[in-house]
Design an enzyme around this catalytic site. Structure first.
Site, short mmCIF file in Angstrom:
data_model
loop_
_atom_site.label_atom_id
_atom_site.label_comp_id
_atom_site.label_asym_id
_atom_site.label_seq_id
_atom_site.Cartn_x
_atom_site.Cartn_y
_atom_site.Cartn_z
N HIS A 307 8.11 5.85 -0.13
CA HIS A 307 9.04 6.06 0.58
C HIS A 307 10.09 7.36 -0.41
O HIS A 307 9.84 7.42 -1.67
CB HIS A 307 10.72 5.28 1.48
N ASP A 365 7.76 1.59 8.84
CA ASP A 365 6.62 1.51 9.70
C ASP A 365 5.43 0.80 10.03
O ASP A 365 4.03 1.12 10.32
CB ASP A 365 5.71 2.92 9.41
C1 SDX Z 1 9.46 7.72 7.55
O1 SDX Z 1 13.30 10.65 5.23
C2 SDX Z 1 12.69 9.35 5.52
O2 SDX Z 1 14.23 8.51 5.80
C3 SDX Z 1 11.86 9.14 6.71
C4 SDX Z 1 12.02 7.51 7.59
C5 SDX Z 1 12.67 8.23 8.61
O3 SDX Z 1 13.37 6.97 8.71
O4 SDX Z 1 13.03 8.72 9.26
O5 SDX Z 1 11.77 6.47 6.53
C6 SDX Z 1 10.88 6.99 8.29
O6 SDX Z 1 8.92 8.54 7.43
C7 SDX Z 1 8.79 6.59 6.79
C8 SDX Z 1 7.44 6.93 5.48
C9 SDX Z 1 6.26 6.60 6.89
N1 SDX Z 1 4.79 7.25 5.61
C10 SDX Z 1 4.07 6.69 5.39
O7 SDX Z 1 4.13 5.47 5.37
C11 SDX Z 1 3.21 6.65 4.68
C12 SDX Z 1 2.61 6.97 3.35
N2 SDX Z 1 3.84 7.21 2.35
C13 SDX Z 1 3.89 8.58 1.43
O8 SDX Z 1 2.70 9.57 2.01
C14 SDX Z 1 4.51 8.96 0.18
O9 SDX Z 1 4.93 7.38 0.12
C15 SDX Z 1 6.12 9.33 1.24
C16 SDX Z 1 5.99 10.73 2.19
C17 SDX Z 1 6.65 8.45 2.46
C18 SDX Z 1 6.60 9.97 0.50
O10 SDX Z 1 6.54 11.04 -0.23
P1 SDX Z 1 6.56 11.75 -2.12
O11 SDX Z 1 8.16 10.96 -1.21
O12 SDX Z 1 6.79 13.15 -1.12
O13 SDX Z 1 6.11 11.10 -3.26
P2 SDX Z 1 4.52 11.67 -2.99
O14 SDX Z 1 4.13 11.64 -2.30
O15 SDX Z 1 5.14 12.53 -4.51
O16 SDX Z 1 4.31 9.64 -4.34
C19 SDX Z 1 4.75 9.62 -5.37
C20 SDX Z 1 3.80 9.46 -6.20
C21 SDX Z 1 1.86 10.19 -6.01
O17 SDX Z 1 2.00 9.80 -7.07
P3 SDX Z 1 1.82 11.02 -8.41
O18 SDX Z 1 0.98 12.56 -8.03
O19 SDX Z 1 2.70 10.96 -8.44
O20 SDX Z 1 0.47 10.22 -9.52
O21 SDX Z 1 3.37 8.40 -5.26
C22 SDX Z 1 2.15 8.32 -4.62
C23 SDX Z 1 1.81 9.97 -4.58
O22 SDX Z 1 0.33 9.63 -4.90
N3 SDX Z 1 2.21 7.42 -2.85
C24 SDX Z 1 1.30 6.50 -3.23
C25 SDX Z 1 1.25 6.55 -1.31
N4 SDX Z 1 2.68 7.52 -1.19
C26 SDX Z 1 3.48 7.87 -2.46
N5 SDX Z 1 0.42 6.39 -3.57
C27 SDX Z 1 -1.03 5.51 -2.37
N6 SDX Z 1 -0.06 4.92 -1.19
C28 SDX Z 1 0.76 4.83 -0.92
N7 SDX Z 1 1.83 5.21 0.40
#
Ligand code: SDX
Length: 430
Positions: A307, A365
């Site tokens: 998140h 989710d």
């Molecule tokens: C919602 O914003 C909100 O409030 C949203 C929400 C709401 O109520 O409106 O809470 C609802 O959208 C919840 C999130 C649902 N999405 C998912 O479950 C999809 C999977 N999660 C991700 O794609 C990700 O975690 C996000 C999009 C939720 C957050 O992404 P960020 O904050 O941009 O973080 P990032 O992508 O930069 O990740 C940081 C690191 C990265 O690694 P590095 O580049 O630093 O090496 O963490 C890793 C990412 O690769 N990472 C994951 C991961 N999520 C982040 N690695 C594996 N699996 C994951 N799920």
């Protein structure tokens, strides 16, 4: 220098004092509005990781502490004591309603659930298997073509009418999309049913026989809608604010929010979680998928984990996980392999160094789809259910934005990295 300011000194020594604004709780903000004028530079924050886009009284999140409050009320208390209709009143009006205000609001919503009959013809234009999110965004956008008496956003009364229509009619549109997908006749709303009972009736009743209400399902949906109702300046809410800031009609702004929510990185994740669990299939395959999620060269992510704000447990996930246990037990669902797989996946991920180091925890989710599935709601409708809960949050933020006398159109700047000026070359000379 005033105590509440940051001093910025540019490489050539130009000084700026940037005022600090303090909220009622949470991080202060640095006002950079005069930065470009004084220093000739923009700030740079792709994805707005550390940028406040507005001030708001509606929802507060503390990502480190796992706190979520609607108008100051902790979501755990609202989940335990309130209803989605009462929470909707709270988000829209700022305070919990009196018994009389709640009754009047509830009756108003119940009496705005029908669609203009002309809108029903839209559904015949979609392919029967159109994704319900495509239908929802299209039909909500078309509401501005029907409801001309609630388009003047400068009129507080029309802003209220719009809010009531969105909250009341979205379930009707959502259920009609589902009935189109399964080839069943559309079921009209029933004003004697409460919000989630009415949705269940429109989804699952058929004209051929009486419908037996499932109160467990109605309660579970009401709780899920409370937990999804708002979440500060998330992607879809920011989209609603951005679209509304141009003066676009509120139905179009909400339609833009629905489209933003659909993405798998946002509200589309609940649908993606179920697809991921079905792809994993068995606990023995969990390790392979966790390794894929950790592989920087593999775009696969563990859906339902991570998140932008919560670097601790998403408080909603905790409540939903507990509710999933109860719903599956009370519904006597023996076929809980997906839930058991989700519990096992959560335990494996939470013990993994990669997830610990990157603060990746289950989010809202991760478990919600397990409950929707237990209620016989198809995966394609999961993000639609998220939109139904979030519709009131989008509306509350739109109202706050449009009523702000200092408000202006949202128009970010950029860091330009394209070609510097060059002259046109005739095609014969290229
Ligand atoms: C919602 O914003 C909100 O409030 C949203 C929400 C709401 O109520 O409106 O809470 C609802 O959208 C919840 C999130 C649902 N999405 C998912 O479950 C999809 C999977 N999660 C991700 O794609 C990700 O975690 C996000 C999009 C939720 C957050 O992404 P960020 O904050 O941009 O973080 P990032 O992508 O930069 O990740 C940081 C690191 C990265 O690694 P590095 O580049 O630093 O090496 O963490 C890793 C990412 O690769 N990472 C994951 C991961 N999520 C982040 N690695 C594996 N699996 C994951 N799920």
């Amino acid at each position: 220098m005033s105590q509440d300011a940051f001093r910025l000194i540019s490489p050539d020594g130009t000084e700026s004092e940037l005022p600090v604004h303090k909220g009622t709780t949470g991080p202060d903000v640095i006002d950079i509005s005069r930065l470009y004028r004084e220093q000739g530079v923009f700030t740079y924050d792709p994805g707005f990781m550390a940028t406040g886009s507005c001030s708001s009284d509606i929802t507060y999140i503390d990502g480190e502490e796992g706190v979520l409050m609607y108008r100051g009320y902790p979501v755990e208390q609202l989940a335990k004591h309130s209803s989605f209709i009462e929470v909707s009143y709270l988000l829209l009006h700022g305070d919990l309603p009196t018994a009389e205000q709640l009754e009047e609001f509830d009756q108003t919503i119940r009496r705005h659930t029908m669609l203009n009959e002309g809108m029903l013809k839209f559904f015949n234009g979609f392919r029967y298997d159109a994704h319900p999110m495509a239908i929802l965004s299209a039909v909500v956008g078309s509401m501005s073509a029907y409801y001309h008496d609630s388009l003047d956003s400068s009129n507080p009364e029309e802003r209220d009418i719009f809010a009531h229509r969105i909250l009341a009619k979205l379930p009707t549109v959502a259920a009609a999309a589902y009935k189109l997908n399964i080839g069943q006749p559309f079921m009209y709303p029933q004003n004697d049913l409460n919000y989630t009972e009415n949705l269940l009736h429109m989804l699952f009743a058929v004209p051929a026989e009486p419908y037996e209400m499932d109160e467990i399902a109605a309660e579970a949906l009401d709780l899920l809608f409370i937990l999804h109702a708002d979440h500060e300046q998330n992607c879809s809410t920011s989209t609603v604010r951005m679209a509304g800031s141009s003066g676009a009609n509120p139905y179009s702004a909400i339609a833009a929010g629905i489209s933003a929510l659909w993405g798998p990185a946002h509200g589309g994740a609940n649908e993606a979680v179920l697809e991921m669990l079905q792809e994993i299939g068995h606990p023995k395959h969990i390790g392979k998928f966790v390794d894929k999620a950790k592989d920087r060269d593999d775009p696969f992510r563990l859906m339902g984990f991570g998140h932008r704000v919560y670097k601790n447990f998403d408080p909603r996930a905790t409540i939903i996980r507990e509710m999933a246990h109860k719903v599956l037990a009370r519904l006597g669902r023996q076929d809980t392999p997906l839930f058991d797989l989700a519990l096992e996946l959560e335990q494996v991920a939470l013990k993994d160094e990669y997830f610990i180091e990157k603060n990746l925890y289950p989010n809202v989710d991760f478990y919600s789809g397990i409950i929707y599935r237990a209620l016989n709601i198809p995966t394609s409708m999961f993000t639609v259910m998220f939109a139904l809960g979030r519709s009131v949050g989008w509306t509350a933020h739109w109202r706050e934005m449009i009523a702000d006398p200092t408000g202006r159109i949202s128009r970010p700047r950029q860091l330009y990295t394209g070609p510097t000026q060059r002259d046109y070359v005739a095609v014969a000379d290229r």
